[in-house]
Each structure stands twice: as C-alpha cells, then as structure tokens.
Write an enzyme that holds these catalytic residues in place. Structure first.
Site, mmCIF file in Angstrom:
data_model
loop_
_atom_site.group_PDB
_atom_site.id
_atom_site.type_symbol
_atom_site.label_atom_id
_atom_site.label_comp_id
_atom_site.label_asym_id
_atom_site.label_seq_id
_atom_site.Cartn_x
_atom_site.Cartn_y
_atom_site.Cartn_z
ATOM 1 C CB SER A 141 -28.551 34.046 -7.266
ATOM 2 O OG SER A 141 -27.380 33.477 -7.829
ATOM 3 C CE1 TYR A 154 -30.991 33.279 -11.940
ATOM 4 C CE2 TYR A 154 -28.790 33.764 -11.095
ATOM 5 C CZ TYR A 154 -30.006 33.111 -10.981
ATOM 6 O OH TYR A 154 -30.232 32.282 -9.906
#
Length: 300
Positions: A141, A154
């Site tokens: 990401s 995350y």
C-alpha cells in the site's frame, strides 16, 4: 514473463476490488485464474460477472488458515496443472485509537496482511522452485511507503510485506522467479468494510460499535478503478518490475520522504574504514543480485 498467454495465476482476495481487477486483467491476457476469496457470496457475484468465461475457477479460502492455503495450492494444480503467478492480495484494515487498541486488532491485521502472504509463499513457492520459473506479486500500500497518522497497525503489516518482497526479489532472481510489490493508493474496493469479515478469535472482548449506516464503505466513485490497478499489475509481471505503483499523484510525496531519509545518512567522510569495507561488500552483493534480476528480465 514476456508472454502471459497460457499461464496460470492464483489470486487471493480476488472476488472484489483490486484482486478482481488483477484477475480480469490477467484473464484478458490469456491467463487461467484461480480466484480465491473468504466470502462465498462475493465469489458467486464473480461467477455472475464473468459468466462462462474459460480459464476461471474459484475457491473459498481464509488466507490465515495454512491448511486451507495448502489445499488451495493442490486444487489449483489439480485444476490447471501448474501455477506460474501467485498474487497475495487479500488484506484488511483497522485504525483504532492508541487509547483503545487491543491485541486482537494487531493479531487480526498482521495475520491477514502479513501471515496471508507468508502462507501463500509456503503453499506455492515449492512448486515454482521445482519448475524453475514463476512470478509473485504481493499487495502492499502507499501506507507501506509513506507514513500516515492513526494507521500504525496497517502500516506495520504493509511495511513488512515490502521488506519481505524486496529481499525475496534478490533471493529468487537466480532461481528464475520474479517478485513484485504493488503499492496502490485509494482504489474502489470493500477494504473499509473488512471489519465485517473479522474472524471470531480476533474480535475484541469489548463490543465493536457498529456504524449507524451499516458497514463502512467508501463512496462508489471514490478512488481508482480496480481494473486500472490490475492493468498496472499485469504489465508489472510482464516486465518483471520490482515496484508497481499505480497512483502517480504520490510522486512528489515519495520524493520528499526518501530525500528526508537520505538527508540523515552520515556523510562519507564520517564512515570508518572497517565500516566502509563492509558497506562496499554489501553493495557488491546487491549489484550481483541486480545483475541476476536484469538477466532474468531479459530472458523471460
């Protein structure tokens, strides 16, 4: 892997969002795809969307379950006879306050976002090593490249994926296997609704407050079309790119972030001779690995 026609791919989280975009882009290039997903209802939607398209199979898989991933590898080989491309895409996200975070939050995100790719590698890499070719793509990401506030769990999982893949790219280049990391930005997907898929053992003892409107999802028109991301991934596989960055708008932020890191490196004159020799040796090892990657790229 210059020609993808006739290849076989296994894609986790493949029934929606980026995973589905990747699966469709590969299918359009003649790849046969085993689409894996946790949700049987989402796989049913994929079946309706793709119709009777040749070269598609689906399987319900929880990527954190090692037995299920091993069985998925067996099913893929039984169905298609081989697996050339592994796409570790399944992921979840949660952003609890540092005042309310629980061990369950950490365990869930790391089990899916890092444990899932590890299980994918353990299930499929032996087959690729035996055949002496293949390609692995793992979804990180922009949160794995750029720090953002309130996103620490995350980010931890996505930075880990980045480090694992960078090292594997150097490790596997001489074995005929390419490795890529996908760094997407905001993309239309069900990521923000992933809380509804949290396994029971990762639920906090305290009740999770439901959003008044039901599962939280981004607006339908927010973010990039997943198919665009899928196209970038397919081209990344073809050209054996180590980094697949689909969202150009982050270029300036990336440059500034890495310039800030470089600015903290000690100037060359401050490095003692012993450390310089060690760093020269490391650079030589890296250069050798990069030459192996270049040779692999030229021959596939």
């Amino acid at each position: 892997m210059r020609d993808l026609s006739g290849r076989v791919a296994f894609v986790t989280g493949g029934a929606s969002g980026i995973g589905l975009g990747i699966a469709e882009a590969l299918l359009d290039r003649g790849v046969k795809v085993m689409i894996a997903d946790l949700r049987e209802d989402h796989l049913a939607e994929v079946g309706e969307r793709l119709g009777n398209r040749d070269g598609v199979a689906t399987i319900v898989v929880d990527v954190i379950d090692r037995g299920q991933m091993a069985e998925a590898a067996r099913r893929t080989l039984d169905t298609f006879g081989r697996c050339d491309i592994l796409v570790n895409n399944a992921g979840v996200g949660v952003n609890p306050s540092v005042d309310t975070v629980t061990y369950e939050d950490w365990d869930w995100v790391l089990s899916v976002n890092l444990g899932g790719p590890i299980n994918g590698l353990m299930a499929f890499l032996p087959h690729m090593l035996q055949r002496g070719e293949g390609h692995i793509v793992t979804t990180s990401s922009m949160a794995g490249l750029l720090p953002t506030a309130e996103n620490y769990i995350y980010a931890a999982s996505k930075y880990a994926v980045r480090g694992m893949s960078d090292s594997l790219r150097l490790t596997l280049a001489s074995r005929g296997i390419g490795v890529s990391v996908l760094y997407p930005g905001l993309t239309r997907s069900r990521m923000l609704a992933s809380e509804e898929n949290r396994q029971a053992r990762f639920r906090s003892p305290a009740p999770i407050l439901a959003h008044s409107g039901g599962p939280i999802e981004p607006p339908k028109d927010a973010g990039m079309d997943p198919r665009e991301v899928g196209e970038a991934v397919a081209e990344g596989i073809i050209h054996n790119r180590g980094y697949i960055i689909s969202h150009a708008e982050f270029r300036d932020e990336l440059a500034a972030h890495f310039e800030a890191i470089l600015a903290e490196c000690p100037p060359p004159q401050d490095i003692d001779p012993g450390r310089r020799m060690l760093e020269d040796a490391r650079r030589a090892q890296t250069a050798a690995a990069m030459r192996a990657i270049a040779a692999l790229t030229a021959s596939t």
